[in-house]
Design a protein around this motif. Structure first.
Motif, PDB file in Angstrom:
ATOM      1  N   UNK A 117       0.874  -1.149  -0.277  1.00 18.66           N
ATOM      2  CA  UNK A 117      -0.005   0.127   0.111  1.00 18.66           C
ATOM      3  C   UNK A 117       0.785   1.425  -0.058  1.00 18.66           C
ATOM      4  N   UNK A 118       1.828   1.167   0.818  1.00 17.91           N
ATOM      5  CA  UNK A 118       2.893   2.447   0.832  1.00 17.91           C
ATOM      6  C   UNK A 118       3.360   2.644  -0.482  1.00 17.91           C
ATOM      7  N   UNK A 119       3.888   1.405  -1.275  1.00 22.32           N
ATOM      8  CA  UNK A 119       4.712   1.461  -2.436  1.00 22.32           C
ATOM      9  C   UNK A 119       3.627   2.127  -3.346  1.00 22.32           C
ATOM     10  N   UNK A 120       2.599   1.596  -3.248  1.00 20.34           N
ATOM     11  CA  UNK A 120       1.649   2.126  -4.346  1.00 20.34           C
ATOM     12  C   UNK A 120       1.206   3.535  -4.120  1.00 20.34           C
ATOM     13  N   UNK A 121       1.130   3.918  -3.165  1.00 20.24           N
ATOM     14  CA  UNK A 121       0.687   5.286  -2.710  1.00 20.24           C
ATOM     15  C   UNK A 121       1.794   6.400  -3.209  1.00 20.24           C
ATOM     16  N   UNK A 122       3.189   5.845  -3.174  1.00 20.86           N
ATOM     17  CA  UNK A 122       4.469   6.735  -3.460  1.00 20.86           C
ATOM     18  C   UNK A 122       5.014   6.466  -4.790  1.00 20.86           C
ATOM     19  N   UNK A 123       3.930   5.537  -5.577  1.00 18.33           N
ATOM     20  CA  UNK A 123       4.447   5.381  -7.025  1.00 18.33           C
ATOM     21  C   UNK A 123       5.612   4.538  -7.271  1.00 18.33           C
ATOM     22  N   UNK A 124       6.029   3.533  -6.261  1.00 16.20           N
ATOM     23  CA  UNK A 124       7.162   2.789  -6.440  1.00 16.20           C
ATOM     24  C   UNK A 124       6.737   1.461  -7.513  1.00 16.20           C
ATOM     25  N   UNK A 201       6.575  11.441  -8.929  1.00 13.87           N
ATOM     26  CA  UNK A 201       5.334  11.857  -8.453  1.00 13.87           C
ATOM     27  C   UNK A 201       5.496  12.961  -7.187  1.00 13.87           C
ATOM     28  N   UNK A 202       4.668  13.847  -7.322  1.00 12.21           N
ATOM     29  CA  UNK A 202       4.921  14.905  -6.243  1.00 12.21           C
ATOM     30  C   UNK A 202       3.561  14.950  -5.906  1.00 12.21           C
ATOM     31  N   UNK A 203       3.563  15.027  -4.596  1.00 12.56           N
ATOM     32  CA  UNK A 203       2.200  15.198  -3.730  1.00 12.56           C
ATOM     33  C   UNK A 203       1.985  16.593  -3.060  1.00 12.56           C
ATOM     34  N   UNK A 204       0.820  17.325  -3.462  1.00 11.76           N
ATOM     35  CA  UNK A 204       0.837  18.555  -2.682  1.00 11.76           C
ATOM     36  C   UNK A 204      -0.315  18.698  -1.961  1.00 11.76           C
ATOM     37  N   UNK A 205      -0.063  19.121  -0.713  1.00 17.87           N
ATOM     38  CA  UNK A 205      -0.988  19.145   0.432  1.00 17.87           C
ATOM     39  C   UNK A 205      -1.521  20.828   0.475  1.00 17.87           C
ATOM     40  N   UNK A 206      -2.726  21.015   0.042  1.00 13.00           N
ATOM     41  CA  UNK A 206      -3.118  22.438   0.438  1.00 13.00           C
ATOM     42  C   UNK A 206      -3.988  22.832   1.423  1.00 13.00           C
ATOM     43  N   UNK A 213      -7.833  20.495   4.531  1.00 13.85           N
ATOM     44  CA  UNK A 213      -6.588  19.927   3.485  1.00 13.85           C
ATOM     45  C   UNK A 213      -7.054  19.251   2.323  1.00 13.85           C
ATOM     46  N   UNK A 214      -6.586  19.777   0.981  1.00 17.68           N
ATOM     47  CA  UNK A 214      -6.800  18.842  -0.201  1.00 17.68           C
ATOM     48  C   UNK A 214      -5.539  18.299  -0.741  1.00 17.68           C
ATOM     49  N   UNK A 215      -5.397  17.255  -0.949  1.00 17.10           N
ATOM     50  CA  UNK A 215      -4.366  16.659  -1.606  1.00 17.10           C
ATOM     51  C   UNK A 215      -4.524  16.243  -3.145  1.00 17.10           C
ATOM     52  N   UNK A 216      -3.481  16.657  -3.806  1.00 16.13           N
ATOM     53  CA  UNK A 216      -3.575  16.315  -5.117  1.00 16.13           C
ATOM     54  C   UNK A 216      -2.096  15.741  -5.775  1.00 16.13           C
ATOM     55  N   UNK A 217      -2.193  14.993  -6.847  1.00 15.15           N
ATOM     56  CA  UNK A 217      -0.622  14.418  -7.394  1.00 15.15           C
ATOM     57  C   UNK A 217      -0.545  15.170  -8.495  1.00 15.15           C
TER      58      UNK A 217
END
Length: 271
Positions: A117-124, A201-206, A213-217
């Protein structure tokens, strides 16, 4: 100063164990713009979705904690155990760039699904095949991780430019969030060691003024640049992670089979 020196001398350069999932780590100033005569105050924070727990100022937990502005640079000093961990006078008027590099921490995976799950989230990509090809167990294996965090704080006129501070993985803001026109977004460039990190991949937390908080990739281009949509009055955390096989020496010393390097950049956009 003597207490800090003694604490640093006694700090053990061994990984800090953790039994929880490694989440984002960032520097969060109480204010992203201050008067030149005011203090820059901020928390070292670990958590999820741009909210979490604050860490005290403990030199054994970091390898560097510095501030730079213009041609000047200095160490961030504070009382041992102080919170907020960041409490300094601006180094000079303009853009102050504060950088933090942690010591190595570790965590043990007792569930294979959590690692996937962690690997998929961080695009490995292809991590399952790579893990199995190395002959690694699917449970009970250890990951080591490093935190490389930066924040941009404007003092007085806030004029200045971000720059590479020498972190192993690092975002550099190509636009000044306090003085530049951001109507077309704010550009960040991602470096890993001596290379630009393209197609990452860059994760943006707004974070909105009301705390939601809104999160976009997003993804970097071939030059390691991502253009991020930003809004006036909001604050931002930018995150990227590299997963790699540790060197033989580090693997033996820290007893780890994977190594992650986390880059974080925080800034605010004025009203």
């Amino acid at each position: 100063m003597r207490i800090l020196a003694i604490a640093a001398a006694l700090a053990v350069a061994l990984p800090v164990p953790s039994q929880v999932m490694a989440h984002e780590f960032w520097i969060e100033p109480l204010a992203y713009q201050v008067d030149s005569s005011d203090l820059i105050i901020g928390e070292l924070t670990n958590g999820q979705e741009f909210a979490g727990s604050q860490f005290a100022y403990l030199p054994q937990r970091f390898e560097r904690f510095t501030v730079a502005a213009g041609m000047r640079q200095g160490d961030v000093l504070n009382r041992l155990g102080a919170r907020p961990a960041l409490s300094i006078a601006p180094l000079s008027e303009g853009l102050n760039v504060i950088s933090y590099q942690s010591t190595l921490s570790t965590m043990t995976y007792s569930e294979w699904a959590k690692f996937l799950k962690f690997s998929a989230h961080k695009d490995f990509a292809d991590i399952e095949a790579i893990h199995d090809a190395r002959g690694l167990p699917r449970t009970g294996f250890v990951e080591g991780y490093w935190r490389f965090a930066k924040t941009l704080v404007g003092a007085g006129n806030s004029i200045g430019s971000d720059f590479r501070s020498g972190l192993a993985i690092e975002f550099v803001a190509l636009d000044n969030p306090y003085t530049d026109d951001l109507s077309n977004g704010l550009r960040v460039q991602l470096y890993y060691l001596d290379d630009l990190r393209g197609d990452a991949q860059v994760e943006l937390f707004e974070k909105a003024p009301d705390g939601t908080v809104d999160i976009t990739l997003h993804r970097t281009d071939a030059n390691g640049i991502a253009t991020l949509p930003v809004k006036a009055g909001f604050s931002y955390l930018v995150d990227a992670v590299v997963l790699r096989e540790p060197s033989n020496e580090l693997a033996a010393e820290a007893e780890i089979v994977w190594e992650t390097l986390w880059a974080a950049l925080t800034f605010g956009v004025p009203e």
